[in-house]
Design a protein around this motif. Structure first.
Motif, PDB file in Angstrom:
ATOM      1  N   ASP A  48       0.802  -1.234   0.000  1.00  0.00           N
ATOM      2  CA  ASP A  48       0.000   0.000   0.000  1.00  0.00           C
ATOM      3  C   ASP A  48       0.828   1.274   0.000  1.00  0.00           C
ATOM      4  OD1 ASP A  48      -2.709  -0.728  -0.182  1.00  0.00           O
ATOM      5  OD2 ASP A  48      -2.679  -1.443   1.882  1.00  0.00           O
ATOM      6  N   THR A 229      -5.036  -1.234   7.457  1.00  0.00           N
ATOM      7  CA  THR A 229      -5.625  -1.880   6.272  1.00  0.00           C
ATOM      8  C   THR A 229      -6.084  -0.863   5.232  1.00  0.00           C
ATOM      9  OG1 THR A 229      -7.550  -2.141   7.687  1.00  0.00           O
ATOM     10  CG2 THR A 229      -6.429  -4.129   7.059  1.00  0.00           C
ATOM     11  N   LYS A 254      -3.758  -1.769  14.134  1.00  0.00           N
ATOM     12  CA  LYS A 254      -4.067  -3.064  13.496  1.00  0.00           C
ATOM     13  C   LYS A 254      -2.909  -3.577  12.649  1.00  0.00           C
ATOM     14  CE  LYS A 254      -8.731  -1.316  13.279  1.00  0.00           C
ATOM     15  NZ  LYS A 254      -9.951  -1.155  12.518  1.00  0.00           N
ATOM     16  N   ASP A 256      -1.016  -5.809  13.611  1.00  0.00           N
ATOM     17  CA  ASP A 256      -0.767  -7.206  13.966  1.00  0.00           C
ATOM     18  C   ASP A 256      -1.294  -8.140  12.891  1.00  0.00           C
ATOM     19  OD1 ASP A 256      -3.156  -6.037  14.767  1.00  0.00           O
ATOM     20  OD2 ASP A 256      -3.598  -7.609  16.211  1.00  0.00           O
ATOM     21  N   GLY A 257      -2.046  -7.615  11.938  1.00  0.00           N
ATOM     22  CA  GLY A 257      -2.529  -8.450  10.845  1.00  0.00           C
ATOM     23  C   GLY A 257      -1.469  -8.575   9.779  1.00  0.00           C
ATOM     24  N   THR A 258      -1.891  -8.824   8.552  1.00  0.00           N
ATOM     25  CA  THR A 258      -0.923  -8.928   7.474  1.00  0.00           C
ATOM     26  C   THR A 258      -0.815  -7.614   6.713  1.00  0.00           C
ATOM     27  OG1 THR A 258      -2.699  -9.955   6.223  1.00  0.00           O
ATOM     28  CG2 THR A 258      -1.016 -11.402   7.107  1.00  0.00           C
ATOM     29  N   SER A 259      -1.552  -6.589   7.161  1.00  0.00           N
ATOM     30  CA  SER A 259      -1.460  -5.294   6.503  1.00  0.00           C
ATOM     31  C   SER A 259      -0.151  -4.632   6.862  1.00  0.00           C
ATOM     32  CB  SER A 259      -2.592  -4.380   6.969  1.00  0.00           C
ATOM     33  OG  SER A 259      -3.811  -5.004   6.779  1.00  0.00           O
TER      34      SER A 259
END
Lengths: 302, 452
Positions: A48, A229, A254, A256-259
C-alpha cells in the motif's frame, strides 16, 4: 519558457544519464533487470505504498544500485534503507508539558481511536504518571461505555457525559477534572468522522478551540489514528485532518494483521508527520513506540 | 479524475483515428494509464493486472468507431467490463425457511455492528421480524452499542451480558426468537483478523451451529491491497455468501470492491452510505465502476432527476420562463423539487469531480438556507406570491414575523427572486432568438456559433 531554456533542460537530462552510466561502468555495477524491478514494484504496491511513492523509491533504488559496485547488495535491502531513512524522525515520544498535557485523538470511523486512547493512558500510567480519559465520542452508540469499561480495567478516571451531549462541553469538564486531580495527561477520545464531512470537521475545530480556551496551548498533541488496512485513502484522511486541526503525529493501528500500512510513507513524504505509535492488538499493552527500521523490515516480510 | 484519465487516454489515442482497428501497440500506452488509475483506487495489483489483460484481449481488433472518440470507446469498454465483474445475478438476500439467520463477519472497525442495525431496519421495512443478536463477546461495550441501536430502531436485541461463549448465546437466541416470533436472526460477531486462527475457528463453530442462510463479510471501502487477503481467508474459512461495503460516503475510490469480487466471486449485496441508520442501499455495480474509474455517477443522477421531475411540470415551467411569468409560487415549487432529489451533498457527490468540490462546502448550511427560503415564501399570501411587486415594507415585516426571520432575510430572498426572474426573461428572449436562428442554420447558417 524560452527555447534556450528547454534546450538546456534537455541537455541536463542527457548529462545526468551520461554521468550515471559512467559511474555505473567505473564501479562495475550490474544493470538492474526488468524482472527484479517488477518484483520490487509488486512488493511496494502490495504494501500500500501507492503508485507515486513506489515510482520514487524505485528510481532512487535504481540510482543507488547501479552506481555502488558489484558487491551484490540486494535491491530490497536498498529499498528498505530508503524507506527507513524517509521515516526516521526524532519526535516519536509523546510531548510532555509542565502541568497538564492534553492529547486529542482523532480519525475516521473504526480505526481504533477509543482503544488507542485507553492504551495511551495505560502506557503513561505504567511510566508512573497519571492519566485521565475524556469520552468525547458522544455520537456512536455505546462509545462512552466502551471507554468507561477500559477506565475500570486500567483504573483510569473517565470523564463522560450523556449520549448526544456536546463533546466540547465534556472536553471542558475533562480538563477541569484533570487539573483538579493534578494529572499529567488527559487523553481525549473524539468521535470518528469521515474527513469529507465538512460540518463534522468544523465540530472538531470547535472542540479544539474550546480546549485551547480552557487551557492555553492545549491540545498539545493531536494524534491521527490510521487503520493499517486502509489504502490510498489514508493520504486523503491525513491531508484533510491536518488542514482542519494541525496534527502532531500519527498512530497506525491493526498492524498485527498482514497489513503493512505502507501509506504512511507517502503521508510522511507529503506532510512530514511523525509516526508516534503502532497498535499491535486488542490488549492494553499492545501499543508500541514506532521504530522506522522495524517498520521498513516488516514492509517486505511475507 | 475521470477528466484526467480520459484526457490522458485522449492524448494517447490522438493518432488512432483513421487506423481503423485498435492494435496492441496503440492501446498499451493507454492501458498503462488505466492500470495506474486502478492502482490509485486501491485495486489489488494482481487483480488490476488480470483485469487489464482481459480488457486488452477484448479491445484489440475492434473497429474504432468513427462516431466517438477512441479514448472514450476504450473507457467505455473498461467501464462495461468493470460493471460486468462487479455485478451479480444473485444480489438479493436468501432468507428462506422459518428462522433465517444472517451472520456478519469482518475485521475490527469495518462497521459490522452499524451494518447489522441498518440491515435489521431494512428487513423490518420488508415486513420481516428481525432479531439482533449481540455475539461480539470481546470488544468492551459492543453489546451496549447494539442494544442502543436496537432501541433507536425499536427492534429487539438479544443480549447475554457477561457471557463469553458465543455458542451458548446462539442457542439461547434461537429459543428467544421462537418465543417472540422473530423470523430473522442477525448475528453481530466480533471483529477479528483473518489470520487469527482460534477466533476464525470460533466463527466456523458458530456457523455450524446456526447454519446461516447468509454469511456477509463487512468490508471498509477504504481498504487497500489487503482486501484480497481478507476476502480470501474469510471466504475459505466460512464460505461467505456475499459482502457489504461500508463507509462509501467518504472519498475512498473503493477499488477494494473489485478485489473482493474477483477473489471470492461472491456478490456485493449492500453499500453503507453514512452514519445514519437509513443510509444503507443495495449495491449498484454501475456506480461502483464509475467511482473506481473516478467518473462520478452521472447515470444515477440523471435517472434520479428523471424520476423526480414531472415532465408536464417542466414544460409548464419552460413556457412560463419564456414569457417571463415566473412567480414566487413557481420558485417555491422549484425549491421543493430540488429537495425531492435528495440531500444536496449526495447529489453533488454524484457528479464527476463533485466529491472534490464538496470538500470546501458546508452542504448542511446550504440546505438550511433552502429550508429557510421555503419558510419565507410560505409565509406570504397567495396574492403576494403571484404579484411580488405588492410586497412593501410592512408586508415584509409581517412575512419576517410569520416565518421567524429578520426582515433582511426576506429582502435577500426577494432580491434573489427578482434576479432569477430577470435572468429567466433574458433566457426567454434568447430562446426566441435562437429559435429564429435555428431556422436560419437549417438554411445553411452558422452552426456551432453558440459553442464557447
Amino acid at each position: 519558457m524560452g527555447l534556450f531554456q528547454k534546450f538546456k533542460e534537455g541537455l541536463q537530462k542527457t548529462h545526468n544519464k551520461l554521468v550515471h552510466e559512467i559511474k555505473r561502468v567505473v564501479t562495475g555495477s550490474p544493470k538492474l533487470t526488468g524482472a527484479t524491478l517488477e518484483e520490487l514494484e509488486a512488493a511496494l504496491i502490495a504494501a500500500d505504498l501507492g503508485m507515486a511513492t513506489t515510482s520514487q523509491i524505485i528510481s532512487a533504488v535504481k540510482k543507488a544500485y547501479e552506481t555502488q559496485g558489484s558487491t551484490g547488495v540486494d535491491v530490497f535491502g536498498i529499498a528498505k534503507r530508503e524507506i527507513e531513512i524517509s521515516l526516521s524522525n526524532t519526535a516519536t515520544a509523546l510531548r510532555r508539558e509542565p502541568g497538564l498535557t492534553v492529547v486529542s485523538i482523532v480519525g475516521v470511523n473504526g480505526t481504533g481511536k477509543t482503544t488507542t486512547a485507553a492504551k495511551l493512558a495505560h502506557s503513561v500510567q505504567s511510566q508512573g504518571q497519571t492519566a485521565v480519559l475524556g469520552a468525547c465520542d458522544t455520537f456512536r452508540a455505546a462509545a462512552v461505555e466502551q471507554l468507561k469499561l477500559w477506565g475500570d480495567r486500567l483504573k483510569v478516571p473517565v470523564i463522560a457525559g450523556a449520549h448526544g451531549a456536546d463533546p466540547a462541553a465534556i472536553a471542558h469538564d475533562a480538563i477541569t477534572a484533570a487539573l483538579a486531580r493534578n494529572a499529567q495527561y488527559l487523553f481525549i477520545d473524539t468521535a470518528g468522522r469521515l474527513h469529507t464531512k465538512q460540518n463534522l470537521m468544523q465540530e472538531l475545530q470547535k472542540l479544539h478551540r474550546v480546549i485551547g480556551k480552557k487551557l492555553p496551548g492545549a491540545p498539545h498533541e493531536v494524534l491521527l489514528v490510521l487503520d493499517a488496512t486502509t489504502g490510498m485513502n489514508a493520504l486523503n484522511q491525513a491531508r484533510e485532518f491536518h488542514k482542519a486541526v494541525p496534527l502532531s503525529g500519527l498512530v497506525v493501528t491493526k498492524l498485527d494483521g498482514t497489513s503493512k500500512g505502507g501509506m504512511v510513507v507517502a503521508i510522511q513524504k507529503e506532510l512530514g508527520l511523525p509516526i508516534k505509535f503502532i497498535g499491535l492488538g486488542e490488549k492494553a499493552d499492545d501499543l508500541q513506540p514506532f521504530d522506522a527500521k522495524q517498520f521498513a523490515e516488516a514492509l517486505f516480510a511475507d | 479524475m475521470f477528466d484526467s484519465l480520459s484526457q490522458k487516454l485522449q492524448n494517447a489515442f490522438r493518432n488512432l483515428r483513421g487506423l481503423g482497428k485498435i492494435s496492441e501497440e496503440n492501446v498499451s500506452e493507454s492501458l498503462r494509464e488505466v492500470r495506474l488509475a486502478l492502482l490509485d483506487a486501491d485495486v489489488n495489483f494482481k487483480v488490476a493486472r488480470d483485469f487489464i489483460e482481459r480488457v486488452k484481449a477484448k479491445a484489440i481488433g475492434e473497429e474504432v468507431l468513427q462516431s466517438v472518440q477512441p479514448g472514450q470507446q476504450i473507457v467505455k469498454a473498461i467501464h462495461d467490463e468493470l460493471v460486468d465483474l462487479l455485478g451479480s445475478e444473485n444480489a438479493a438476500l436468501n432468507l428462506s425457511g422459518n428462522q433465517a439467520c444472517i451472520m456478519m463477519v469482518g475485521l475490527h472497525g469495518s462497521g459490522k455492528t452499524t451494518s447489522s442495525g441498518k440491515l435489521a431496519r431494512l428487513l423490518q421495512k420488508q415486513a420481516r421480524t428481525p432479531l439482533l443478536v449481540a455475539a461480539d463477546v470481546y470488544r468492551p461495550a459492543a453489546m451496549d452499542q447494539l442494544e442502543t441501536l436496537g432501541k433507536q430502531l425499536d427492534i429487539p436485541v438479544f443480549v447475554m451480558k457477561g457471557e463469553t461463549d458465543v455458542l451458548k448465546i446462539a442457542r439461547n437466541a434461537f429459543d428467544y426468537a421462537k418465543q417472540h416470533h422473530r423470523s430473522t436472526l442477525i448475528f453481530d460477531t466480533a471483529g477479528r483478523l483473518q489470520i487469527d486462527e482460534p477466533l476464525v475457528q470460533e466463527l466456523v463453530r458458530l456457523r455450524d451451529l446456526i447454519k446461516p442462510q447468509e454469511i456477509l463479510l463487512v468490508l471498509d471501502a477504504a481498504t487497500g491491497q489487503e482486501a484480497v487477503n481478507v476476502a480470501t481467508h474469510f471466504d475459505k474459512a466460512l464460505n461467505i455468501t456475499g459482502s457489504i461495503l461500508t463507509k462509501l460516503d467518504g472519498d475512498a475510490r473503493g477499488g477494494a470492491a473489485l478485489s473482493l469480487k474477483s477473489v471470492t466471486g461472491k456478490p456485493i449485496k449492500f453499500a453503507g452510505m453514512g452514519e445514519k441508520l437509513e443510509d444503507f442501499e443495495p449495491f449498484h455495480p454501475e456506480r461502483m465502476a464509475s467511482r473506481i474509474l473516478g467518473m462520478g455517477d452521472v447515470v444515477s443522477l440523471v435517472e434520479k432527476a428523471a424520476e423526480t421531475f414531472d415532465e408536464n411540470e417542466a414544460k409548464r415551467m419552460e413556457e412560463k420562463m419564456r414569457k417571463g411569468e415566473f412567480t414566487l409560487d413557481d420558485f417555491l415549487n422549484n425549491l421543493r423539487q430540488m429537495k425531492k432529489l435528495g440531500s444536496m451533498d449526495k447529489l453533488i457527490g454524484m457528479l464527476p469531480g463533485g466529491s472534490e468540490a464538496l470538500k470546501g462546502m458546508d452542504m448542511d448550511k446550504e440546505e438550511k438556507r433552502f429550508r429557510r427560503m421555503e419558510g419565507i415564501i410560505c409565509a406570504m399570501t397567495q396574492r403576494e406570491r403571484l404579484h411580488p411587486a405588492i410586497i412593501n415594507a410592512s408586508r415584509r415585516k409581517r412575512i419576517a414575523k410569520g416565518s421567524g426571520v429578520q426582515v433582511s432575510d426576506v429582502n435577500v430572498v426577494m432580491n434573489q427572486f427578482s434576479q432569477m426572474q430577470q435572468m429567466m426573461k433574458k433566457m426567454g428572449r434568447m430562446q426566441k432568438m435562437m429559435g429564429k436562428m435555428g431556422g436560419m442554420a437549417g438554411m445553411g447558417g452558422m452552426p456551432g456559433m453558440f459553442r464557447k
